[in-house]
Design an enzyme around this catalytic site. Structure first.
Site, PDB file in Angstrom:
ATOM      1  N   LEU A  75       0.799  -1.225   0.000  1.00 20.23           N
ATOM      2  CA  LEU A  75       0.000   0.000   0.000  1.00 20.23           C
ATOM      3  C   LEU A  75       0.833   1.277   0.000  1.00 20.23           C
ATOM      4  O   LEU A  75       0.303   2.372   0.173  1.00 20.23           O
ATOM      5  CB  LEU A  75      -0.978  -0.012   1.178  1.00 20.23           C
ATOM      6  CG  LEU A  75      -1.946  -1.207   1.181  1.00 20.23           C
ATOM      7  CD1 LEU A  75      -2.827  -1.181   2.409  1.00 20.23           C
ATOM      8  CD2 LEU A  75      -2.781  -1.243  -0.085  1.00 20.23           C
ATOM      9  N   CYS A  76       2.134   1.155  -0.221  1.00 20.09           N
ATOM     10  CA  CYS A  76       2.998   2.336  -0.319  1.00 20.09           C
ATOM     11  C   CYS A  76       2.876   2.960  -1.701  1.00 20.09           C
ATOM     12  O   CYS A  76       2.762   2.256  -2.703  1.00 20.09           O
ATOM     13  CB  CYS A  76       4.458   1.962  -0.067  1.00 20.09           C
ATOM     14  SG  CYS A  76       4.838   1.701   1.659  1.00 20.09           S
ATOM     15  N   HIS A  77       2.924   4.280  -1.729  1.00 21.93           N
ATOM     16  CA  HIS A  77       2.892   5.008  -2.994  1.00 21.93           C
ATOM     17  C   HIS A  77       4.269   4.981  -3.656  1.00 21.93           C
ATOM     18  O   HIS A  77       5.279   5.043  -2.957  1.00 21.93           O
ATOM     19  CB  HIS A  77       2.510   6.477  -2.750  1.00 21.93           C
ATOM     20  CG  HIS A  77       1.123   6.657  -2.241  1.00 21.93           C
ATOM     21  ND1 HIS A  77       0.816   6.554  -0.909  1.00 21.93           N
ATOM     22  CD2 HIS A  77      -0.040   6.933  -2.887  1.00 21.93           C
ATOM     23  CE1 HIS A  77      -0.481   6.759  -0.747  1.00 21.93           C
ATOM     24  NE2 HIS A  77      -1.025   6.988  -1.929  1.00 21.93           N
ATOM     25  N   MET A 113       8.551   4.792   5.445  1.00 23.30           N
ATOM     26  CA  MET A 113       8.697   3.402   4.993  1.00 23.30           C
ATOM     27  C   MET A 113       9.935   3.235   4.119  1.00 23.30           C
ATOM     28  O   MET A 113      10.603   2.199   4.176  1.00 23.30           O
ATOM     29  CB  MET A 113       7.441   2.925   4.263  1.00 23.30           C
ATOM     30  CG  MET A 113       6.211   2.868   5.157  1.00 23.30           C
ATOM     31  SD  MET A 113       6.455   1.984   6.716  1.00 23.30           S
ATOM     32  CE  MET A 113       6.917   0.358   6.150  1.00 23.30           C
ATOM     33  N   GLU A 114      10.252   4.251   3.344  1.00 30.09           N
ATOM     34  CA  GLU A 114      11.451   4.193   2.507  1.00 30.09           C
ATOM     35  C   GLU A 114      12.714   4.177   3.364  1.00 30.09           C
ATOM     36  O   GLU A 114      13.651   3.415   3.091  1.00 30.09           O
ATOM     37  CB  GLU A 114      11.460   5.361   1.522  1.00 30.09           C
ATOM     38  CG  GLU A 114      10.453   5.231   0.394  1.00 30.09           C
ATOM     39  CD  GLU A 114       8.988   5.392   0.799  1.00 30.09           C
ATOM     40  OE1 GLU A 114       8.115   4.976   0.011  1.00 30.09           O
ATOM     41  OE2 GLU A 114       8.696   5.914   1.897  1.00 30.09           O
ATOM     42  N   ASP A 128      23.498 -11.438   4.492  1.00 30.19           N
ATOM     43  CA  ASP A 128      23.686 -12.279   3.312  1.00 30.19           C
ATOM     44  C   ASP A 128      25.160 -12.448   2.963  1.00 30.19           C
ATOM     45  O   ASP A 128      25.613 -13.552   2.669  1.00 30.19           O
ATOM     46  CB  ASP A 128      22.930 -11.693   2.124  1.00 30.19           C
ATOM     47  CG  ASP A 128      23.115 -12.525   0.873  1.00 30.19           C
ATOM     48  OD1 ASP A 128      22.854 -13.748   0.921  1.00 30.19           O
ATOM     49  OD2 ASP A 128      23.525 -11.961  -0.153  1.00 30.19           O
TER      50      ASP A 128
END
Length: 158
Positions: A75-77, A113-114, A128
């Site tokens: 739901l992020c733009h 969020m970014e 990793d």
């Protein structure tokens, strides 16, 4: 009490409509901590890791992740980020790497969020690259440090 902006009146997941919002400069900073053995940390710091420069790879991975957040979190733009910065700092006395990300734009929605995605993916990249030498590396304290801009105002983590 605040309401969930991503849930409509039927209780369904919904992308927020930001078309009526004013553009403003928005910025967010996030962090993640990666704890490992002193030997693994020394290998990274000294540049002796057989896979190459762990910090440079994690930095680029974090930047790329910030730019693709909309593709990872449903739901992020999609955003036109004007700045993404990822810094990685060894904290030798705690056997940690501290990752801090910064995202900035002029737009209608925030970049929290970014910033969180950038810090998280940089941490995952360290894991990793180092899992062959140490499997019990711990990623912790992924959190928002600060956000500013927009109508919800300025937030600074305690």
């Amino acid at each position: 009490m605040s309401t969930f902006t991503h849930i409509n009146c039927q209780g369904e997941a919904n992308m927020v409509d930001v078309s009526g919002k004013q553009e403003s400069v928005r910025e967010a900073r996030a962090e993640a901590l990666v704890t490992m053995s002193p030997e693994t940390l020394n290998m990274i710091i000294s540049g002796q890791h057989h896979k190459g420069d762990v910090f440079a790879t994690a930095r680029i991975a974090g930047i790329q992740a910030a730019k693709r957040t909309w593709d990872l979190i449903p739901l992020c733009h999609p955003l036109l980020l004007s700045k993404v910065e990822v810094s990685l700092t060894p904290v030798v006395e705690r056997n940690q790497v501290r990752i801090e990300s910064l995202c900035r734009l002029t737009g209608k929605t925030g970049v929290e969020m970014e910033a969180l995605t950038a810090a998280s993916v940089a941490a995952l990249t360290i894991y990793d690259m180092c899992k062959a030498v140490q499997k019990d590396i711990v990623i912790e304290q992924v959190r928002l440090l600060e956000k500013c801009g927009g109508k919800s105002g300025h937030f600074i983590a305690k």
